[in-house]
Design a protein around this motif. Structure first.
Motif, mmCIF file in Angstrom:
data_model
loop_
_atom_site.group_PDB
_atom_site.id
_atom_site.type_symbol
_atom_site.label_atom_id
_atom_site.label_comp_id
_atom_site.label_asym_id
_atom_site.label_seq_id
_atom_site.Cartn_x
_atom_site.Cartn_y
_atom_site.Cartn_z
ATOM 1 N N GLY A 1 11.994 31.028 3.696
ATOM 2 C CA GLY A 1 11.505 31.677 4.897
ATOM 3 C C GLY A 1 10.058 32.099 4.826
ATOM 4 O O GLY A 1 9.476 32.543 5.811
ATOM 5 N N GLY A 2 9.433 31.962 3.667
ATOM 6 C CA GLY A 2 8.038 32.338 3.525
ATOM 7 C C GLY A 2 7.126 31.289 4.136
ATOM 8 O O GLY A 2 7.548 30.207 4.530
ATOM 9 N N SER A 3 5.862 31.624 4.220
ATOM 10 C CA SER A 3 4.891 30.701 4.802
ATOM 11 C C SER A 3 3.753 30.460 3.824
ATOM 12 O O SER A 3 3.202 31.397 3.258
ATOM 13 N N THR A 4 3.425 29.206 3.602
ATOM 14 C CA THR A 4 2.298 28.857 2.749
ATOM 15 C C THR A 4 1.074 28.506 3.580
ATOM 16 O O THR A 4 0.062 28.084 3.041
ATOM 17 N N GLY A 5 1.159 28.694 4.904
ATOM 18 C CA GLY A 5 0.063 28.311 5.774
ATOM 19 C C GLY A 5 0.083 26.820 6.062
ATOM 20 O O GLY A 5 0.907 26.067 5.535
ATOM 21 N N MET A 6 -0.820 26.406 6.901
ATOM 22 C CA MET A 6 -0.862 25.010 7.330
ATOM 23 C C MET A 6 -2.314 24.557 7.399
ATOM 24 O O MET A 6 -3.158 25.218 8.012
ATOM 25 N N HIS A 7 -2.606 23.454 6.720
ATOM 26 C CA HIS A 7 -3.933 22.854 6.805
ATOM 27 C C HIS A 7 -3.767 21.346 6.728
ATOM 28 O O HIS A 7 -3.307 20.809 5.718
ATOM 29 N N GLY A 8 -4.104 20.687 7.815
ATOM 30 C CA GLY A 8 -3.959 19.239 7.849
ATOM 31 C C GLY A 8 -4.727 18.645 9.009
ATOM 32 O O GLY A 8 -5.408 19.344 9.779
ATOM 33 N N PHE A 9 -4.620 17.326 9.137
ATOM 34 C CA PHE A 9 -5.408 16.579 10.117
ATOM 35 C C PHE A 9 -4.536 15.516 10.777
ATOM 36 O O PHE A 9 -3.633 14.960 10.157
ATOM 37 N N GLN A 10 -4.848 15.243 12.045
ATOM 38 C CA GLN A 10 -4.304 14.044 12.672
ATOM 39 C C GLN A 10 -5.446 13.260 13.295
ATOM 40 O O GLN A 10 -6.264 13.807 14.046
ATOM 41 N N LEU A 11 -5.510 11.978 12.940
ATOM 42 C CA LEU A 11 -6.503 11.060 13.479
ATOM 43 C C LEU A 11 -5.839 10.157 14.502
ATOM 44 O O LEU A 11 -4.724 9.683 14.289
ATOM 45 N N TRP A 12 -6.520 9.934 15.612
ATOM 46 C CA TRP A 12 -6.094 8.923 16.568
ATOM 47 C C TRP A 12 -7.001 7.704 16.380
ATOM 48 O O TRP A 12 -8.233 7.828 16.404
ATOM 49 N N ILE A 13 -6.375 6.548 16.184
ATOM 50 C CA ILE A 13 -7.083 5.296 15.959
ATOM 51 C C ILE A 13 -6.735 4.344 17.100
ATOM 52 O O ILE A 13 -5.555 4.131 17.402
ATOM 53 N N ASN A 14 -7.746 3.787 17.727
ATOM 54 C CA ASN A 14 -7.498 2.883 18.846
ATOM 55 C C ASN A 14 -6.985 1.533 18.348
ATOM 56 O O ASN A 14 -7.255 1.128 17.214
ATOM 57 N N MET A 15 -6.242 0.865 19.214
ATOM 58 C CA MET A 15 -5.741 -0.470 18.920
ATOM 59 C C MET A 15 -6.417 -1.476 19.840
ATOM 60 O O MET A 15 -6.742 -1.171 20.995
ATOM 61 N N ALA A 16 -6.627 -2.683 19.330
ATOM 62 C CA ALA A 16 -7.206 -3.743 20.152
ATOM 63 C C ALA A 16 -6.276 -4.057 21.318
ATOM 64 O O ALA A 16 -5.049 -3.914 21.221
ATOM 65 N N ALA A 17 -6.851 -4.501 22.426
ATOM 66 C CA ALA A 17 -6.057 -4.786 23.626
ATOM 67 C C ALA A 17 -4.908 -5.744 23.328
ATOM 68 O O ALA A 17 -3.792 -5.561 23.828
ATOM 69 N N LYS A 18 -5.150 -6.728 22.482
ATOM 70 C CA LYS A 18 -4.120 -7.730 22.187
ATOM 71 C C LYS A 18 -2.943 -7.157 21.413
ATOM 72 O O LYS A 18 -1.871 -7.773 21.359
ATOM 73 N N ASP A 19 -3.141 -5.971 20.808
ATOM 74 C CA ASP A 19 -2.091 -5.385 19.972
ATOM 75 C C ASP A 19 -1.411 -4.172 20.597
ATOM 76 O O ASP A 19 -0.445 -3.652 20.038
ATOM 77 N N LYS A 20 -1.908 -3.710 21.730
ATOM 78 C CA LYS A 20 -1.428 -2.447 22.280
ATOM 79 C C LYS A 20 0.059 -2.479 22.663
ATOM 80 O O LYS A 20 0.709 -1.434 22.688
ATOM 81 N N MET A 21 0.592 -3.639 22.959
ATOM 82 C CA MET A 21 2.007 -3.727 23.331
ATOM 83 C C MET A 21 2.856 -4.275 22.196
ATOM 84 O O MET A 21 3.948 -4.811 22.399
ATOM 85 N N SER A 22 2.381 -4.123 20.964
ATOM 86 C CA SER A 22 3.132 -4.596 19.798
ATOM 87 C C SER A 22 4.276 -3.650 19.466
ATOM 88 O O SER A 22 4.407 -2.553 20.034
ATOM 89 N N LYS A 23 5.078 -4.039 18.524
ATOM 90 C CA LYS A 23 6.242 -3.255 18.116
ATOM 91 C C LYS A 23 5.804 -1.981 17.400
ATOM 92 O O LYS A 23 4.938 -2.016 16.521
ATOM 93 N N PRO A 24 6.397 -0.829 17.735
ATOM 94 C CA PRO A 24 6.036 0.414 17.029
ATOM 95 C C PRO A 24 6.518 0.403 15.578
ATOM 96 O O PRO A 24 7.549 -0.184 15.255
ATOM 97 N N VAL A 25 5.750 1.069 14.725
ATOM 98 C CA VAL A 25 6.049 1.131 13.290
ATOM 99 C C VAL A 25 5.714 2.536 12.794
ATOM 100 O O VAL A 25 4.759 3.153 13.271
ATOM 101 N N TRP A 26 6.477 3.020 11.821
ATOM 102 C CA TRP A 26 6.184 4.315 11.210
ATOM 103 C C TRP A 26 6.483 4.239 9.713
ATOM 104 O O TRP A 26 7.394 3.544 9.289
ATOM 105 N N ARG A 27 5.687 4.961 8.932
ATOM 106 C CA ARG A 27 6.045 5.160 7.535
ATOM 107 C C ARG A 27 5.293 6.355 6.973
ATOM 108 O O ARG A 27 4.231 6.743 7.489
ATOM 109 N N ASP A 28 5.878 6.943 5.924
ATOM 110 C CA ASP A 28 5.218 8.074 5.280
ATOM 111 C C ASP A 28 4.655 7.656 3.932
ATOM 112 O O ASP A 28 5.047 6.645 3.353
ATOM 113 N N ILE A 29 3.681 8.445 3.467
ATOM 114 C CA ILE A 29 3.016 8.207 2.191
ATOM 115 C C ILE A 29 3.061 9.519 1.437
ATOM 116 O O ILE A 29 2.388 10.486 1.816
#
Length: 301
Positions: free
Chosen positions: A123-151
């Motif tokens: 229940g404790g809190s260690t705080g939060m520090h992080g980033f989210q980047l938005w990266i554009n996709m080329a027009a030809k790829d914008k309707m491609s299949k969605p994908v997700w993975r963690d690192i």
């Protein structure tokens, strides 16, 4: 902080700092407080669209998180320095990243996901520090299949640069470090988008060869960056001009924590950008179609 006007590389081919794009306080999701650099209409930042930084020790600033919401036409890359976030989406993907980990998501034609703070079991809190980047996709790829993975943190490629604690953590793309070619764990990002986390001790300096023709910028998240034309403090993005390498230096009087920054580079797309909320397409008609698809429940079909 300064606005720079030098536009060409020097005789050594080192990329000059040409402009500062200031971040500003904002909020997103269910009221999460963030520091944002928005570049949807800044063509010289392509393929990057936005940098969001979450940084708080107060859970009230982030605990509501980002409940289920849609995306189309972009990729996101989330990277955590402290705290944990959990991703869930309509495809059945689910995973939490902790300090030093990252998540990559290709929205493609459509994805509905949530990103919620993952609280410690005690229940404790260690705080939060992080980033989210938005990266554009080329027009030809914008309707491609969605994908997700963690690192996860142990998958990251971390390289020491000197004996004072300076180091670089490779998150996405291919890099030349200490005269060697190094692969980050994520190589699939759109437009050859590459991301690294650089930490420099006070007075330390690094020179990184980078592909000519790529957009190159740094987002300073701790300490300051000495550009040679002015000192840029944390919370701001520095755009660099043409050249064959990037030379970065922490001021001599940097604090004990030193200077920390994200290095972002990628191949500019040179395509129209039309942005509405969570959707980024090339035309107004495509945005209107995305909104209709979401309202009709067919965004992810």
């Amino acid at each position: 902080m300064s606005n720079f006007t030098q536009n060409s590389a020097g005789s050594t081919g080192v990329r000059p700092a040409v402009r500062v794009v200031a971040g500003h306080p904002s909020a997103d999701g269910a009221g999460v407080k963030i520091h944002r650099v928005a570049g949807f209409q800044l063509k010289d930042l392509s393929p990057f669209l936005m940098v969001d930084e979450i940084r708080s020790e107060n859970p009230d600033d982030y605990i509501a998180g980002f409940p289920p919401h849609p995306h189309r036409g972009i990729e996101t890359l989330t990277y955590m320095l402290s705290g944990e976030f959990e991703h869930q989406d309509h495809l059945g993907n689910r995973g939490a990243i902790k300090q030093g980990g990252a998540q990559w998501m290709r929205a493609g034609r459509g994805i509905i996901h949530s990103e919620m703070p993952h609280q410690p079991k005690d229940g404790g809190s260690t705080g939060m520090h992080g980033f989210q980047l938005w990266i554009n996709m080329a027009a030809k790829d914008k309707m491609s299949k969605p994908v997700w993975r963690d690192i996860q943190p142990e998958q990251m490629r971390e390289i020491m640069l000197d004996g004072r604690g300076s180091k670089i953590r490779l998150i996405a793309g291919q890099w030349q470090v200490n005269g060697k070619s190094e692969d980050a764990p994520l190589l699939e990002a759109a437009a050859q988008a590459s991301v690294a986390d650089l930490r420099l001790a006070a007075g330390a300096e690094v020179n990184l060869p980078l592909p000519a023709g790529h957009t190159v910028m740094t987002y300073v998240y701790s300490g300051a960056l000495d550009t040679g034309h002015g000192v840029v403090n944390r919370g701001n993005l520095v755009l660099f001009g043409d050249g064959e390498s990037l030379q970065l230096r922490a001021p001599d009087d940097a604090p004990d924590v030193g200077t920390g920054m994200l290095i972002l580079r990628g191949s500019p797309l040179g395509e129209p950008v039309v942005h509405y909320g969570p959707f980024v397409m090339n035309t107004r008609e495509e945005i209107e179609q995305a909104v209709r698809d979401y309202n009709n429940g067919t965004l992810t079909d």
